[in-house]
Design a protein around this motif. Sequence first.
Motif, mmCIF file in Angstrom:
data_model
loop_
_atom_site.group_PDB
_atom_site.id
_atom_site.type_symbol
_atom_site.label_atom_id
_atom_site.label_comp_id
_atom_site.label_asym_id
_atom_site.label_seq_id
_atom_site.Cartn_x
_atom_site.Cartn_y
_atom_site.Cartn_z
ATOM 1 N N ARG A 1 0.817 -1.220 0.000
ATOM 2 C CA ARG A 1 0.000 0.000 0.000
ATOM 3 C C ARG A 1 0.844 1.261 0.000
ATOM 4 O O ARG A 1 0.453 2.259 -0.575
ATOM 5 C CB ARG A 1 -0.928 0.001 1.215
ATOM 6 N N ARG B 1 2.515 2.632 -3.423
ATOM 7 C CA ARG B 1 1.599 3.215 -4.403
ATOM 8 C C ARG B 1 1.221 4.578 -3.871
ATOM 9 O O ARG B 1 1.160 4.799 -2.658
ATOM 10 C CB ARG B 1 0.318 2.392 -4.508
ATOM 11 N N SER C 1 -0.987 7.211 -2.495
ATOM 12 C CA SER C 1 -2.261 7.124 -1.793
ATOM 13 C C SER C 1 -2.558 8.457 -1.131
ATOM 14 O O SER C 1 -1.663 9.182 -0.714
ATOM 15 C CB SER C 1 -2.239 6.002 -0.750
ATOM 16 N N ARG C 2 -3.809 8.740 -1.047
ATOM 17 C CA ARG C 2 -4.254 9.994 -0.455
ATOM 18 C C ARG C 2 -4.107 9.918 1.064
ATOM 19 O O ARG C 2 -4.476 8.923 1.680
ATOM 20 C CB ARG C 2 -5.699 10.247 -0.835
ATOM 21 N N TRP D 1 -1.166 13.774 -0.933
ATOM 22 C CA TRP D 1 -0.837 12.416 -1.359
ATOM 23 C C TRP D 1 0.530 12.035 -0.835
ATOM 24 O O TRP D 1 1.360 12.902 -0.561
ATOM 25 C CB TRP D 1 -0.845 12.333 -2.887
ATOM 26 N N ARG E 1 3.750 8.750 -1.027
ATOM 27 C CA ARG E 1 4.270 7.512 -1.596
ATOM 28 C C ARG E 1 5.663 7.294 -1.024
ATOM 29 O O ARG E 1 6.474 8.211 -0.960
ATOM 30 C CB ARG E 1 4.326 7.580 -3.116
#
Length: 174
Positions: free
Chosen positions: A20, A23, A25-26, A92, A94
């Motif tokens: 997770r 990637r 992700s918000r 966001w 990552r």
Amino acid sequence: MSGLVDALVIVAVIALVIVRQFRASRVGTDRRWWLLPGVLAVLALREPHLLDTRHPTTAALVFGAEVIVGLAMGAAWAWTTRIWVEPDGAVWSRSTRASVAVWAVGIGLRLGLFGIGTLLGVHQDGSALILALAGTLLVRSGLLIWRAQSLRPAPVSATAYRDGVPRSAWKEPV
């Protein structure tokens, strides 16, 4: 929990978290970011053999070192995670290559602590590792939320006609 169940829980959580986090992700500041670490901590703390009763002082030192490594790993992971703000204000994140290095060093340190504990005759249960993993996730999530709250969205460029609708600049061909 048995040793096999501990190992499966640890591997599943690490796999879930790593997949997770690499990637984009918000980052949601209103979500329950503490829930997974809390569940892991409860699972670890309900075990009766968190520390070896035959070597209480040595076991406590190894356990304390494990928790400190976990907390430091969470902080380092949070600081090596790239965060940015989209024009709509959404934050966001990552993980980066440096985050991979943090994980490699953290796993190496934990294996070293396990080896030291084994050499000293300390029986080590998976509960200590689960608790340290909970600390890692809690610190990382907390620092990411803190970093996300300090970011501001990118300023909207000046509009051409002051009507509030941004337009791209037009260049005349030469």
